[in-house]
Design a protein around this motif. Sequence first.
Motif, PDB file in Angstrom:
ATOM      1  N   ALA A  80       0.964  -1.259  -0.041  1.00 55.29           N
ATOM      2  CA  ALA A  80       0.023  -0.175   0.024  1.00 55.29           C
ATOM      3  C   ALA A  80       0.874   1.195   0.072  1.00 55.29           C
ATOM      4  CB  ALA A  80      -1.036  -0.107   1.126  1.00 55.29           C
ATOM      5  N   GLU A  81       0.449   2.193  -0.839  1.00 54.81           N
ATOM      6  CA  GLU A  81       1.159   3.528  -0.832  1.00 54.81           C
ATOM      7  C   GLU A  81       0.356   4.340   0.154  1.00 54.81           C
ATOM      8  OE1 GLU A  81       1.887   7.293  -3.919  1.00 54.81           O
ATOM      9  OE2 GLU A  81       0.607   5.755  -4.496  1.00 54.81           O
ATOM     10  N   ILE A  82       1.157   5.014   1.269  1.00 55.40           N
ATOM     11  CA  ILE A  82       0.701   5.927   2.360  1.00 55.40           C
ATOM     12  C   ILE A  82       0.936   7.588   1.984  1.00 55.40           C
ATOM     13  CG2 ILE A  82       0.707   5.920   4.746  1.00 55.40           C
ATOM     14  CD1 ILE A  82       2.339   3.212   4.740  1.00 55.40           C
ATOM     15  N   LEU A  83      -0.290   8.007   2.003  1.00 61.02           N
ATOM     16  CA  LEU A  83      -0.303   9.436   1.605  1.00 61.02           C
ATOM     17  C   LEU A  83      -0.653   9.995   2.799  1.00 61.02           C
ATOM     18  CD1 LEU A  83      -1.472   9.578  -2.074  1.00 61.02           C
ATOM     19  CD2 LEU A  83       0.700   9.396  -1.228  1.00 61.02           C
ATOM     20  N   ILE A  84       0.086  11.057   3.417  1.00 58.93           N
ATOM     21  CA  ILE A  84      -0.192  11.736   4.695  1.00 58.93           C
ATOM     22  C   ILE A  84       0.016  13.163   4.534  1.00 58.93           C
ATOM     23  CG2 ILE A  84       0.567  11.930   7.038  1.00 58.93           C
ATOM     24  CD1 ILE A  84       1.837   9.227   7.123  1.00 58.93           C
ATOM     25  N   GLU A  85      -1.352  13.711   4.874  1.00 59.79           N
ATOM     26  CA  GLU A  85      -1.261  15.172   4.862  1.00 59.79           C
ATOM     27  C   GLU A  85      -1.636  15.977   6.164  1.00 59.79           C
ATOM     28  OE1 GLU A  85      -3.612  18.718   2.198  1.00 59.79           O
ATOM     29  OE2 GLU A  85      -3.501  16.582   1.553  1.00 59.79           O
ATOM     30  N   LYS A  86      -1.159  17.008   6.651  1.00 63.76           N
ATOM     31  CA  LYS A  86      -1.657  17.293   7.994  1.00 63.76           C
ATOM     32  C   LYS A  86      -2.460  18.662   7.741  1.00 63.76           C
ATOM     33  CE  LYS A  86       0.208  18.665  12.505  1.00 63.76           C
ATOM     34  NZ  LYS A  86       1.573  18.808  13.194  1.00 63.76           N
ATOM     35  N   GLU A  87      -3.870  18.809   8.199  1.00 66.87           N
ATOM     36  CA  GLU A  87      -4.519  19.953   8.143  1.00 66.87           C
ATOM     37  C   GLU A  87      -3.794  21.168   8.671  1.00 66.87           C
ATOM     38  OE1 GLU A  87      -8.587  19.321   9.228  1.00 66.87           O
ATOM     39  OE2 GLU A  87      -8.702  17.503   7.685  1.00 66.87           O
ATOM     40  N   GLU A  88      -4.105  22.245   8.039  1.00 65.85           N
ATOM     41  CA  GLU A  88      -3.545  23.379   8.479  1.00 65.85           C
ATOM     42  C   GLU A  88      -4.229  23.895   9.630  1.00 65.85           C
ATOM     43  OE1 GLU A  88      -2.956  26.746   5.981  1.00 65.85           O
ATOM     44  OE2 GLU A  88      -1.881  25.381   4.280  1.00 65.85           O
ATOM     45  N   ASN A  89      -3.598  24.458  10.646  1.00 66.37           N
ATOM     46  CA  ASN A  89      -4.233  24.835  12.059  1.00 66.37           C
ATOM     47  C   ASN A  89      -5.205  24.166  12.605  1.00 66.37           C
ATOM     48  OD1 ASN A  89      -2.867  27.657  11.545  1.00 66.37           O
ATOM     49  ND2 ASN A  89      -4.608  27.999   9.934  1.00 66.37           N
ATOM     50  N   SER A  90      -4.754  22.633  12.484  1.00 63.08           N
ATOM     51  CA  SER A  90      -5.479  22.012  13.052  1.00 63.08           C
ATOM     52  C   SER A  90      -4.939  20.484  13.681  1.00 63.08           C
ATOM     53  CB  SER A  90      -6.495  21.338  12.106  1.00 63.08           C
ATOM     54  OG  SER A  90      -7.120  20.108  12.462  1.00 63.08           O
ATOM     55  N   ASN A  91      -5.219  19.783  14.530  1.00 60.61           N
ATOM     56  CA  ASN A  91      -4.535  18.750  14.987  1.00 60.61           C
ATOM     57  C   ASN A  91      -4.714  17.290  14.171  1.00 60.61           C
ATOM     58  OD1 ASN A  91      -7.076  18.198  15.944  1.00 60.61           O
ATOM     59  ND2 ASN A  91      -6.538  17.296  17.952  1.00 60.61           N
ATOM     60  N   VAL A  92      -5.766  17.513  13.136  1.00 62.15           N
ATOM     61  CA  VAL A  92      -5.988  16.324  12.270  1.00 62.15           C
ATOM     62  C   VAL A  92      -5.108  15.979  11.237  1.00 62.15           C
ATOM     63  CG1 VAL A  92      -7.874  15.471  10.733  1.00 62.15           C
ATOM     64  CG2 VAL A  92      -8.508  16.945  12.816  1.00 62.15           C
ATOM     65  N   ILE A  93      -4.645  14.699  11.206  1.00 62.33           N
ATOM     66  CA  ILE A  93      -3.654  14.295   9.994  1.00 62.33           C
ATOM     67  C   ILE A  93      -4.438  13.369   9.257  1.00 62.33           C
ATOM     68  CG2 ILE A  93      -1.610  12.915   9.408  1.00 62.33           C
ATOM     69  CD1 ILE A  93      -0.881  13.968  12.212  1.00 62.33           C
ATOM     70  N   ASN A  94      -4.652  13.548   7.878  1.00 62.60           N
ATOM     71  CA  ASN A  94      -5.419  12.776   6.924  1.00 62.60           C
ATOM     72  C   ASN A  94      -4.381  11.667   6.216  1.00 62.60           C
ATOM     73  OD1 ASN A  94      -7.745  13.899   7.089  1.00 62.60           O
ATOM     74  ND2 ASN A  94      -7.129  15.561   6.349  1.00 62.60           N
ATOM     75  N   VAL A  95      -4.900  10.389   6.225  1.00 67.07           N
ATOM     76  CA  VAL A  95      -4.084   9.618   5.859  1.00 67.07           C
ATOM     77  C   VAL A  95      -4.844   8.772   4.749  1.00 67.07           C
ATOM     78  CG1 VAL A  95      -2.512   7.592   6.146  1.00 67.07           C
ATOM     79  CG2 VAL A  95      -2.615   9.049   7.670  1.00 67.07           C
ATOM     80  N   GLU A  96      -4.405   8.805   3.456  1.00 66.84           N
ATOM     81  CA  GLU A  96      -4.963   8.153   2.114  1.00 66.84           C
ATOM     82  C   GLU A  96      -4.107   6.967   1.930  1.00 66.84           C
ATOM     83  OE1 GLU A  96      -7.472   7.400  -0.937  1.00 66.84           O
ATOM     84  OE2 GLU A  96      -7.792   8.792   0.667  1.00 66.84           O
ATOM     85  N   LEU A  97      -4.650   5.725   1.675  1.00 63.27           N
ATOM     86  CA  LEU A  97      -4.100   4.635   1.482  1.00 63.27           C
ATOM     87  C   LEU A  97      -4.439   4.179  -0.153  1.00 63.27           C
ATOM     88  CD1 LEU A  97      -4.749   2.643   4.596  1.00 63.27           C
ATOM     89  CD2 LEU A  97      -2.854   3.840   4.267  1.00 63.27           C
ATOM     90  N   LYS A  98      -3.486   3.625  -0.779  1.00 67.56           N
ATOM     91  CA  LYS A  98      -3.696   3.458  -2.062  1.00 67.56           C
ATOM     92  C   LYS A  98      -3.047   2.220  -2.445  1.00 67.56           C
ATOM     93  CE  LYS A  98      -4.442   7.999  -4.267  1.00 67.56           C
ATOM     94  NZ  LYS A  98      -3.807   8.977  -5.224  1.00 67.56           N
ATOM     95  N   GLY A  99      -3.587   1.240  -3.303  1.00 67.50           N
ATOM     96  CA  GLY A  99      -3.135  -0.052  -3.684  1.00 67.50           C
ATOM     97  C   GLY A  99      -3.973  -0.960  -4.417  1.00 67.50           C
ATOM     98  N   SER A 100      -3.714  -2.171  -4.467  1.00 71.46           N
ATOM     99  CA  SER A 100      -4.689  -3.213  -5.352  1.00 71.46           C
ATOM    100  C   SER A 100      -5.376  -3.997  -4.296  1.00 71.46           C
ATOM    101  CB  SER A 100      -3.907  -4.038  -6.228  1.00 71.46           C
ATOM    102  OG  SER A 100      -2.919  -4.693  -5.456  1.00 71.46           O
ATOM    103  N   ASP A 101      -4.999  -4.062  -3.090  1.00 77.66           N
ATOM    104  CA  ASP A 101      -5.882  -4.742  -2.111  1.00 77.66           C
ATOM    105  C   ASP A 101      -6.642  -3.960  -1.226  1.00 77.66           C
ATOM    106  OD1 ASP A 101      -5.008  -7.215  -3.288  1.00 77.66           O
ATOM    107  OD2 ASP A 101      -3.014  -6.960  -1.926  1.00 77.66           O
ATOM    108  N   MET A 102      -7.211  -2.877  -1.460  1.00 76.68           N
ATOM    109  CA  MET A 102      -7.686  -1.941  -0.432  1.00 76.68           C
ATOM    110  C   MET A 102      -9.145  -2.369  -0.058  1.00 76.68           C
ATOM    111  SD  MET A 102      -5.613   0.558   0.069  1.00 76.68           S
ATOM    112  CE  MET A 102      -4.468  -0.996  -0.064  1.00 76.68           C
ATOM    113  N   GLY A 103      -9.840  -3.212  -0.639  1.00 75.57           N
ATOM    114  CA  GLY A 103     -10.974  -3.984  -0.080  1.00 75.57           C
ATOM    115  C   GLY A 103     -10.866  -4.693   0.995  1.00 75.57           C
ATOM    116  N   ILE A 104      -9.586  -5.267   1.218  1.00 72.65           N
ATOM    117  CA  ILE A 104      -9.220  -6.182   2.474  1.00 72.65           C
ATOM    118  C   ILE A 104      -9.350  -5.025   3.680  1.00 72.65           C
ATOM    119  CG2 ILE A 104      -7.689  -7.423   3.675  1.00 72.65           C
ATOM    120  CD1 ILE A 104      -6.842  -8.509   0.825  1.00 72.65           C
ATOM    121  N   LEU A 105      -8.540  -3.826   3.199  1.00 70.99           N
ATOM    122  CA  LEU A 105      -8.340  -2.951   4.339  1.00 70.99           C
ATOM    123  C   LEU A 105      -9.825  -2.223   4.749  1.00 70.99           C
ATOM    124  CD1 LEU A 105      -5.086  -0.856   3.498  1.00 70.99           C
ATOM    125  CD2 LEU A 105      -5.457  -2.476   5.256  1.00 70.99           C
TER     126      LEU A 105
END
Length: 211
Positions: A80-105
């Motif tokens: 899985a490819e892991i894409l991490i982005e921190k929201e500005e002025n926030s404590n929230v961190i968004n993580v997007e997962l990409k790959g061929s087996d995402m249905g399992i996740l």
Amino acid sequence: MKMEYIEISAKTVDEAITEAIIKLGTTHDKIEYEVIEKGSAGFLGIARKDAVIRARKKNDVVDNIREFLEKVFNAMDIDAEILIEKEENSNVINVELKGSDMGILIGKRGQTLDALQYLANLAVNKNAEEYVKIKLDTENYRKRRRETLENLAKNIAFKVKRTRRPVSLEPMNPFERRVIHSTLQNDKFVTTHSEGEEPYRHVVVTPKRDR
């Protein structure tokens, strides 16, 4: 993975720390080190000893998230490819997962994704200096699930208005129940409430008595 220590020698500890910062390409507040040899000037420069330290770059929150997820995916044999982005002025961190087996996740109704998100929050916040909220998603599942729940809420509300009888929905997690409640909170003809204990807690849609 956590960076390995490098060993640095210099005339003084301060100079060794400065050299470590340069070699690691970071700043003073983002390294951790231990002094192996304090060093000494000797007598008139004779028998002088260099200072020696072991240093490495501190893992930040993003590093810790990536390290935790990589370990999980390696154990599950998932690429899985892991894409991490921190929201500005926030404590929230968004993580997007990409790959061929995402249905399992994702799992049934997002249960695996929710469990992974819960564990990631526990693991990362255990040693974090300040609390962060990690949101995991893949293939835009969260948005698609919200839209599905909103449509379900409207269809159930229509049925309750027509039959004048309450309807109990299937057990849902807190996020899903909130979507149902918020979708129908301004409806003039029905009201919602939750019943039962986790993990069987569910939403009940009821006709308003004065209608």
